[in-house]
Design an enzyme around this catalytic site. Structure first.
Site, PDB file in Angstrom:
ATOM      1  N   ARG A 155       6.426  -5.625 -20.329  1.00 56.84           N
ATOM      2  CA  ARG A 155       7.817  -6.058 -20.524  1.00 56.84           C
ATOM      3  C   ARG A 155       8.669  -5.883 -19.267  1.00 56.84           C
ATOM      4  O   ARG A 155       9.762  -6.429 -19.174  1.00 56.84           O
ATOM      5  CB  ARG A 155       8.449  -5.273 -21.685  1.00 56.84           C
ATOM      6  N   ALA A 203      -0.339   5.670 -17.349  1.00 57.01           N
ATOM      7  CA  ALA A 203      -1.297   4.573 -17.189  1.00 57.01           C
ATOM      8  C   ALA A 203      -0.805   3.252 -17.758  1.00 57.01           C
ATOM      9  O   ALA A 203      -1.466   2.228 -17.588  1.00 57.01           O
ATOM     10  CB  ALA A 203      -2.629   4.946 -17.863  1.00 57.01           C
ATOM     11  N   ASN A 261      30.825   5.558  30.030  1.00 54.01           N
ATOM     12  CA  ASN A 261      31.420   4.406  29.357  1.00 54.01           C
ATOM     13  C   ASN A 261      30.444   3.236  29.418  1.00 54.01           C
ATOM     14  O   ASN A 261      29.997   2.851  30.500  1.00 54.01           O
ATOM     15  CB  ASN A 261      32.745   4.009  30.006  1.00 54.01           C
ATOM     16  N   ASP A 311       7.525   7.463 -18.272  1.00 57.34           N
ATOM     17  CA  ASP A 311       8.643   6.513 -18.263  1.00 57.34           C
ATOM     18  C   ASP A 311       9.923   7.103 -18.851  1.00 57.34           C
ATOM     19  O   ASP A 311      10.784   6.379 -19.330  1.00 57.34           O
ATOM     20  CB  ASP A 311       8.266   5.236 -19.011  1.00 57.34           C
ATOM     21  N   ARG A 331      19.325   2.787  14.743  1.00 56.17           N
ATOM     22  CA  ARG A 331      17.930   2.633  14.330  1.00 56.17           C
ATOM     23  C   ARG A 331      17.171   3.935  14.590  1.00 56.17           C
ATOM     24  O   ARG A 331      17.721   4.882  15.188  1.00 56.17           O
ATOM     25  CB  ARG A 331      17.325   1.439  15.065  1.00 56.17           C
ATOM     26  N   LEU A 361       1.535  11.071 -18.953  1.00 55.92           N
ATOM     27  CA  LEU A 361       0.915   9.794 -19.298  1.00 55.92           C
ATOM     28  C   LEU A 361       1.558   8.689 -18.457  1.00 55.92           C
ATOM     29  O   LEU A 361       2.716   8.326 -18.661  1.00 55.92           O
ATOM     30  CB  LEU A 361       1.091   9.518 -20.790  1.00 55.92           C
ATOM     31  N   GLY A 370      -4.909   4.294 -26.860  1.00 54.80           N
ATOM     32  CA  GLY A 370      -3.937   5.150 -27.511  1.00 54.80           C
ATOM     33  C   GLY A 370      -3.643   6.432 -26.745  1.00 54.80           C
ATOM     34  O   GLY A 370      -4.397   6.859 -25.864  1.00 54.80           O
TER      35      GLY A 370
END
Length: 460
Positions: A14, A9, A379, A105, A335, A7, A81
């Site tokens: 908060r 969705a 070098n 979650d 990089r 679940l 629900g």
């Protein structure tokens, strides 16, 4: 077949974020990724994810993954629900499947706990099983109500619990396992005639119990595994738990950590034995680090391969390869596509990008090496710059074995500097340099006596 319904969705208001709650990151990975990963490692063969308005955001995270998505739409014409969310997947469920229901979650739930839960469900031949835990303060959690024989009677939400039920500390984690056919049948019987007008997955427990079906509870040892995350402070707290768990495993496998609580390692990174990692290090992505390395002083390493006996000190390494016994830093920046050979030294404030540096080559300080192929035993003097961009296109330069690049030189691509060539300090190289030759380009030195005084009409 064991299938999962995750679940994912929820809006997560908060969380106070423009990003979906389940995409919020812990140790550089979205929380729902931990849930999916635990499900797979526990032996779940098919994963279904319930998404909402975050559909595109979630699908982008798992591009190329074998996941079935179901969209939970929002509006007056649609039910709400957890029961409704699960019902969206009924066309994917067969009667003889075992269906694991997870929340997106709860990233701390381990594959080990899921596997134990599945085994419990099968060994007891349950029609439904609920994962539970005990917490000192169960406020706002649904209580697990059992009879004198320890069998589940019902789940009571906190707001509906009486005085005796409120004293119960075993709570419903929101993780379930159901027999496919019974789940589908029960989903069709859930009603939304409650105060919230929602279809609750917990109603299935009552439906199955009334039908005389066997429902069991499996108590978790560690309650932190089912902590749900609803806010940024809870996200931070969960990351602390996860960091400790991850770092503990590395240390068990032979990695030394100076201050584990201040070391940030994304799960999945590979680190060899006797490597030492010091406080402030951050290691992310698909990084592989060999044995006997030293990662010191707030270094960041991303998606890179580090061979044995490498020292990285207060530097940033991105998408690069560092060979055995090289030393990097302090304050260096590798990089993408930097390929550093054995025994190479990259010193302070040196930047390397899309360049290869051969064995024993050294760039001690304050240089930029970009789009270049450097051989062995070279070098690079202080302040040297590989000039690779003409404002429109980029070009590569080649420096062959044994060459010497004097300080404050500009290597203006595309040029080839042959073996043992010597570039004098302050030179701008615009043409190819022959083997063993000296290349020098300096303007004639001019001295004008008393120029400052003459210019300013002042006496000495």
């Amino acid at each position: 077949m064991i299938i999962s319904i995750i679940l994912a969705a929820g809006e997560g208001t908060r969380m106070k974020s423009k990003y979906s709650k389940v995409t919020q990151r812990l140790l550089n990975r979205p929380m729902v990724d931990y849930v999916l990963d635990a499900s797979k490692k526990a032996g779940v063969e098919k994963n279904i994810m319930i998404v909402g308005r975050n559909k595109e955001m979630v699908m982008e995270l798992f591009e190329g993954e074998d996941i079935s998505y179901k969209e939970q739409k929002i509006g007056a014409e649609y039910p709400y629900g957890t029961g409704y969310a699960v019902s969206l997947a009924v066309d994917e469920i067969k009667d003889d499947d075992d269906v694991l229901i997870l929340n997106g979650d709860i990233p701390l739930l381990s594959s080990y706990s899921i596997e134990k839960f599945i085994n419990y469900h099968k060994e007891n031949k349950n029609i439904g099983s609920i994962l539970t835990a005990i917490i000192d303060d169960p406020t706002n959690y649904g209580r697990i109500i059992k009879n004198d024989e320890g069998q589940l009677i019902k789940i009571v939400e906190h707001k509906d619990a009486n005085e005796e039920e409120l004293k119960i500390c075993e709570f419903n984690s929101g993780v379930y396992l159901f027999r496919g056919g019974d789940l589908k049948e029960s989903l069709g019987m859930i009603k939304s005639d409650n105060e919230q007008g929602e279809m609750y997955i917990t109603d299935i427990i009552g439906i199955l119990s009334e039908a005389g079906k066997k429902i069991g509870t499996f108590l978790l040892d560690d309650v932190t595994e089912v902590y749900g995350i609803n806010s940024k402070d809870q996200l931070s707290e969960a990351e602390e738990v996860l960091r400790a768990r991850v770092n503990r495993e590395y240390m068990k496998n032979g990695v030394f950590m100076e201050n584990p609580s201040n070391i940030f390692i994304e799960p999945g990174v590979e680190i060899g034995i006797d490597t030492k990692i010091y406080s402030g290090a951050k290691i992310l992505g698909k990084t592989i680090i060999g044995e006997d390395c030293i990662i010191d002083g707030a270094s960041t390493i991303i998606d890179s391969v580090i061979e044995d006996e490498v020292v990285i000190n207060r530097s940033v390494v991105e998408h690069s390869h560092i060979s055995k016994n090289a030393t990097i830093g302090p304050f260096a920046h590798l990089r993408p596509n930097a390929d550093i050979g054995k025994n190479v030294h990259i010193g302070n404030f040196v930047e390397v990008k899309n360049a290869k540096m051969g064995e024993n080559t050294k760039a001690g300080h304050l240089s930029y090496i970009g789009d270049a192929d450097l051989g062995k035993d070279i070098n690079i003097g202080c302040g040297s710059i590989f000039v690779n961009f003409d404002g429109k296109d980029k070009f590569r330069s080649t420096v062959k074995d044994g060459a010497f690049i004097g300080s404050n030189s500009n290597i203006i691509a595309p040029v080839v500097i042959e073996e043992d060539a010597f570039i004098a300090a302050g030179t701008s190289v615009t043409k190819n340099v022959d083997k063993g030759s000296l290349y020098i380009t300096r303007a004639k030195e001019v001295k004008v006596a008393d120029w400052v005084y003459i210019k300013n009409k002042k006496s000495k």
